[in-house]
Write a protein that holds these residues in place. Sequence first.
Motif, PDB file in Angstrom:
ATOM      1  N   VAL A  15       0.901  -1.292  -0.047  1.00 25.01           N
ATOM      2  CA  VAL A  15       0.134  -0.031  -0.093  1.00 25.01           C
ATOM      3  C   VAL A  15       0.963   1.144   0.069  1.00 25.01           C
ATOM      4  CG1 VAL A  15      -1.445   1.219   1.258  1.00 25.01           C
ATOM      5  CG2 VAL A  15      -1.775  -1.107   1.189  1.00 25.01           C
ATOM      6  N   VAL A  16       0.588   2.189  -0.814  1.00 23.94           N
ATOM      7  CA  VAL A  16       1.332   3.325  -0.784  1.00 23.94           C
ATOM      8  C   VAL A  16       0.329   4.839  -1.099  1.00 23.94           C
ATOM      9  CG1 VAL A  16       3.424   2.332  -2.109  1.00 23.94           C
ATOM     10  CG2 VAL A  16       1.801   3.539  -3.451  1.00 23.94           C
ATOM     11  N   ALA A  17       0.761   5.666  -0.319  1.00 24.73           N
ATOM     12  CA  ALA A  17       0.048   7.079  -0.542  1.00 24.73           C
ATOM     13  C   ALA A  17       0.640   8.002  -1.639  1.00 24.73           C
ATOM     14  CB  ALA A  17       0.192   7.617   0.941  1.00 24.73           C
ATOM     15  N   PHE A  18      -0.335   8.523  -2.369  1.00 30.09           N
ATOM     16  CA  PHE A  18      -0.094   9.175  -3.443  1.00 30.09           C
ATOM     17  C   PHE A  18      -0.876  10.469  -3.961  1.00 30.09           C
ATOM     18  CE2 PHE A  18      -3.461   8.009  -6.445  1.00 30.09           C
ATOM     19  CZ  PHE A  18      -4.056   7.016  -5.598  1.00 30.09           C
ATOM     20  N   PRO A  19      -0.543  11.488  -4.472  1.00 27.51           N
ATOM     21  CA  PRO A  19      -1.357  12.774  -4.654  1.00 27.51           C
ATOM     22  C   PRO A  19      -2.275  12.380  -5.572  1.00 27.51           C
ATOM     23  CG  PRO A  19       0.921  12.905  -5.765  1.00 27.51           C
ATOM     24  CD  PRO A  19       0.918  11.712  -5.056  1.00 27.51           C
ATOM     25  N   THR A  20      -3.442  13.171  -5.498  1.00 30.78           N
ATOM     26  CA  THR A  20      -4.331  13.160  -6.791  1.00 30.78           C
ATOM     27  C   THR A  20      -4.937  14.732  -6.308  1.00 30.78           C
ATOM     28  OG1 THR A  20      -6.566  13.084  -5.506  1.00 30.78           O
ATOM     29  CG2 THR A  20      -5.180  11.156  -6.065  1.00 30.78           C
ATOM     30  N   GLU A  21      -5.626  15.168  -7.576  1.00 32.22           N
ATOM     31  CA  GLU A  21      -6.280  16.598  -7.364  1.00 32.22           C
ATOM     32  C   GLU A  21      -7.112  16.840  -6.549  1.00 32.22           C
ATOM     33  OE1 GLU A  21      -6.771  14.522  -9.520  1.00 32.22           O
ATOM     34  OE2 GLU A  21      -8.812  14.626 -10.470  1.00 32.22           O
ATOM     35  N   THR A  22      -7.815  15.843  -5.924  1.00 29.40           N
ATOM     36  CA  THR A  22      -8.793  15.996  -4.694  1.00 29.40           C
ATOM     37  C   THR A  22      -8.210  15.999  -3.516  1.00 29.40           C
ATOM     38  OG1 THR A  22      -9.402  13.304  -4.721  1.00 29.40           O
ATOM     39  CG2 THR A  22     -10.629  14.884  -6.196  1.00 29.40           C
TER      40      THR A  22
ATOM     41  N   ARG B  93     -10.744  10.749  10.437  1.00 23.25           N
ATOM     42  CA  ARG B  93      -9.828  12.113  10.400  1.00 23.25           C
ATOM     43  C   ARG B  93     -10.264  13.023   9.127  1.00 23.25           C
ATOM     44  NH1 ARG B  93      -7.227  14.367  13.543  1.00 23.25           N
ATOM     45  NH2 ARG B  93      -5.177  14.570  12.487  1.00 23.25           N
ATOM     46  N   PRO B  94      -9.912  14.108   9.079  1.00 22.28           N
ATOM     47  CA  PRO B  94      -9.817  14.977   7.882  1.00 22.28           C
ATOM     48  C   PRO B  94      -9.092  14.331   6.822  1.00 22.28           C
ATOM     49  CG  PRO B  94      -9.730  16.491   9.900  1.00 22.28           C
ATOM     50  CD  PRO B  94      -9.598  15.248  10.324  1.00 22.28           C
ATOM     51  N   SER B  95      -9.680  14.578   5.561  1.00 20.57           N
ATOM     52  CA  SER B  95      -8.775  13.949   4.443  1.00 20.57           C
ATOM     53  C   SER B  95      -7.545  14.987   4.286  1.00 20.57           C
ATOM     54  CB  SER B  95      -9.506  13.955   3.273  1.00 20.57           C
ATOM     55  OG  SER B  95     -10.651  13.178   3.394  1.00 20.57           O
ATOM     56  N   PRO B  96      -6.359  14.228   3.869  1.00 20.48           N
ATOM     57  CA  PRO B  96      -4.905  14.769   3.785  1.00 20.48           C
ATOM     58  C   PRO B  96      -4.988  15.496   2.591  1.00 20.48           C
ATOM     59  CG  PRO B  96      -4.808  12.544   3.500  1.00 20.48           C
ATOM     60  CD  PRO B  96      -6.135  12.463   3.488  1.00 20.48           C
ATOM     61  N   THR B  97      -4.496  16.886   2.530  1.00 21.82           N
ATOM     62  CA  THR B  97      -4.412  17.544   1.289  1.00 21.82           C
ATOM     63  C   THR B  97      -2.882  17.856   1.069  1.00 21.82           C
ATOM     64  OG1 THR B  97      -5.016  19.595   2.421  1.00 21.82           O
ATOM     65  CG2 THR B  97      -6.657  18.467   1.136  1.00 21.82           C
ATOM     66  N   THR B  98      -2.048  17.580   1.840  1.00 19.27           N
ATOM     67  CA  THR B  98      -0.592  17.672   1.735  1.00 19.27           C
ATOM     68  C   THR B  98       0.001  16.087   2.131  1.00 19.27           C
ATOM     69  OG1 THR B  98       0.036  18.228   3.981  1.00 19.27           O
ATOM     70  CG2 THR B  98      -0.570  19.834   2.375  1.00 19.27           C
ATOM     71  N   ALA B  99       1.436  16.022   1.705  1.00 20.92           N
ATOM     72  CA  ALA B  99       2.015  14.707   2.218  1.00 20.92           C
ATOM     73  C   ALA B  99       2.300  14.629   3.755  1.00 20.92           C
ATOM     74  CB  ALA B  99       3.507  14.754   1.267  1.00 20.92           C
ATOM     75  N   LEU B 100       2.469  15.955   4.118  1.00 23.62           N
ATOM     76  CA  LEU B 100       2.737  16.034   5.776  1.00 23.62           C
ATOM     77  C   LEU B 100       1.293  15.435   6.452  1.00 23.62           C
ATOM     78  CD1 LEU B 100       5.131  16.902   7.355  1.00 23.62           C
ATOM     79  CD2 LEU B 100       3.970  19.401   7.483  1.00 23.62           C
ATOM     80  N   HIS B 101       0.186  15.938   5.853  1.00 18.24           N
ATOM     81  CA  HIS B 101      -1.070  15.419   6.436  1.00 18.24           C
ATOM     82  C   HIS B 101      -0.758  13.848   6.512  1.00 18.24           C
ATOM     83  CE1 HIS B 101      -3.458  19.287   5.153  1.00 18.24           C
ATOM     84  NE2 HIS B 101      -2.696  19.521   6.422  1.00 18.24           N
TER      85      HIS B 101
ATOM     86  N   ASP C  25       4.990  12.306  -2.422  1.00 18.99           N
ATOM     87  CA  ASP C  25       4.601  14.120  -2.373  1.00 18.99           C
ATOM     88  C   ASP C  25       4.494  14.843  -3.503  1.00 18.99           C
ATOM     89  OD1 ASP C  25       4.553  16.679  -1.570  1.00 18.99           O
ATOM     90  OD2 ASP C  25       6.055  16.610  -0.093  1.00 18.99           O
ATOM     91  N   GLY C  26       3.320  15.218  -3.864  1.00 22.47           N
ATOM     92  CA  GLY C  26       3.116  16.050  -5.273  1.00 22.47           C
ATOM     93  C   GLY C  26       2.612  17.350  -4.984  1.00 22.47           C
ATOM     94  N   GLY C  27       2.754  17.743  -3.791  1.00 17.46           N
ATOM     95  CA  GLY C  27       2.306  19.130  -3.320  1.00 17.46           C
ATOM     96  C   GLY C  27       0.935  19.258  -2.878  1.00 17.46           C
ATOM     97  N   LYS C  28       0.444  20.363  -2.795  1.00 18.74           N
ATOM     98  CA  LYS C  28      -0.737  20.342  -1.864  1.00 18.74           C
ATOM     99  C   LYS C  28      -2.089  20.199  -2.915  1.00 18.74           C
ATOM    100  CE  LYS C  28      -3.882  23.858   0.015  1.00 18.74           C
ATOM    101  NZ  LYS C  28      -4.654  25.355   0.074  1.00 18.74           N
ATOM    102  N   ALA C  29      -2.904  19.470  -2.556  1.00 18.44           N
ATOM    103  CA  ALA C  29      -3.917  19.211  -3.441  1.00 18.44           C
ATOM    104  C   ALA C  29      -4.701  20.464  -4.000  1.00 18.44           C
ATOM    105  CB  ALA C  29      -4.915  18.028  -2.772  1.00 18.44           C
ATOM    106  N   ASP C  30      -5.153  20.322  -5.287  1.00 16.48           N
ATOM    107  CA  ASP C  30      -5.792  21.612  -5.851  1.00 16.48           C
ATOM    108  C   ASP C  30      -7.231  21.833  -5.496  1.00 16.48           C
ATOM    109  OD1 ASP C  30      -4.786  23.038  -7.765  1.00 16.48           O
ATOM    110  OD2 ASP C  30      -5.888  22.382  -9.453  1.00 16.48           O
ATOM    111  N   VAL C  31      -8.030  20.722  -5.378  1.00 13.70           N
ATOM    112  CA  VAL C  31      -9.466  20.706  -5.423  1.00 13.70           C
ATOM    113  C   VAL C  31      -9.762  20.767  -3.577  1.00 13.70           C
ATOM    114  CG1 VAL C  31     -11.732  19.594  -5.552  1.00 13.70           C
ATOM    115  CG2 VAL C  31      -9.970  19.363  -7.325  1.00 13.70           C
ATOM    116  N   GLY C  32      -9.152  19.712  -3.038  1.00  7.05           N
ATOM    117  CA  GLY C  32      -9.071  19.796  -1.579  1.00  7.05           C
ATOM    118  C   GLY C  32     -10.168  19.087  -0.740  1.00  7.05           C
ATOM    119  N   VAL C  33     -11.028  18.793  -1.768  1.00  3.17           N
ATOM    120  CA  VAL C  33     -12.347  17.743  -1.163  1.00  3.17           C
ATOM    121  C   VAL C  33     -12.345  16.504  -1.942  1.00  3.17           C
ATOM    122  CG1 VAL C  33     -13.798  19.547   0.086  1.00  3.17           C
ATOM    123  CG2 VAL C  33     -14.202  19.002  -2.351  1.00  3.17           C
TER     124      VAL C  33
END
Length: 350
Positions: free
Chosen positions: A30-37, A151-159, A173-181
């Motif tokens: 299992v790995v974590a990855f950025p999406t626009e949401t 918990r609140p959904s993560p919008t950064t890799a740090l979250h 870590d692909g930066g802050k999520a654009d849409v955010g929800v």
Amino acid sequence: MKTRVIKITDPKSQSFDIKEAAQLIVDGEVVAFPTETVYGLGANALDAGAVQKIFEVKGRPGDNPLIVHISDISQWHDLTDEIPEDALLLAGKFWPGPLTIILKKSDRVPMEVTAGLNTVGVRMPAHPVARELINQAGVPIAAPSANRSGRPSPTTALHVLDDMDGRIPVILDGGKADVGVESTVLDMTGEIPVILRPGGITPEMIEEALGHVRIDPHVMSPLDGNKKVRSPGMKYIHYAPKAPVILVRGDLDKLISYINEETQRQINAGKRVGILATDQTIKSYGQGERLTMGDRHKPRELAANLFGRLRKFDELDVDIILAEAVEEKGEGLAVMNRMARAAGFHIVDL
Ligand code: AMP
Ligand code: MG
């Protein structure tokens, strides 16, 4: 387990780093990855054992299905038996993007992914790192949001790191999520498509594309008792910071007065108060830990900042959060849906 955070600034030139994460997916990890949401917690959607690990790592209830992420339309045909014309039209218009489409699943999709349902939610994310990861893994990726359940959904890799440190091998870590929800979840198994969860693709946009859409009544109201739910996710406490949230709705002047009075009352009782405000109103509050979500007339901005602010209140160690309602129009409906759930539907109507 040691969790490594790998920063990806250019997915093309860093394809070697993404390859490493893709290999972990292929190997059943299992790995974590950025999406626009929001950030996702991904595993090979065709591998029941790997999908099971997502539920364990996240602490997710077993009856809450996962969304399957694809990078190519052919994968969608593989995951479903039949795709209606309207669904193809929406995919053509809004993919890649924050729209999940629910259809009857094919035999290829393990029951672990859909939590026993005979339908599957699929979306094609727009974030270049997500697309590259799915491409390189060569399989569809099942992924819920990369927070610990509730918990609140993560919008950064740090979250993600805050919630998942030591639980997964890699966070891209692909930066802050654009849409955010999270994505809009649209059930297209019936005659008229139904929005089960509002998101970045708004009811207005779907209505314009298809001429019709319905919004499930439970988007803005709690479930009563044992009524059957169309989307298991509706049942659960969601997006909650550590402190209880009260959502205050109504005329702006009244809302400000109410929050000021309630803040004073709570402070008198020895409590630390968090106020979730907007750019237009933040100066109207004289005390408490005040954070703004952004311009109240720019629902996109509010959506992008909401979860980060909720997590910030944890850092500020407040005892209670008073949150301003915003207009339920456009992306504002998604913002209000998340706030109402974070508040456990504790809404004060003025
Ligand atoms: P998450 O991945 O954490 O953003 O949650 C996915 C959301 O989509 C949850 O609210 C699920 O209940 C919903 N969902 C996923 N698949 C289905 C499905 N087949 N039918 C109904 N809802 C679904
Ligand atoms: Mg989630």
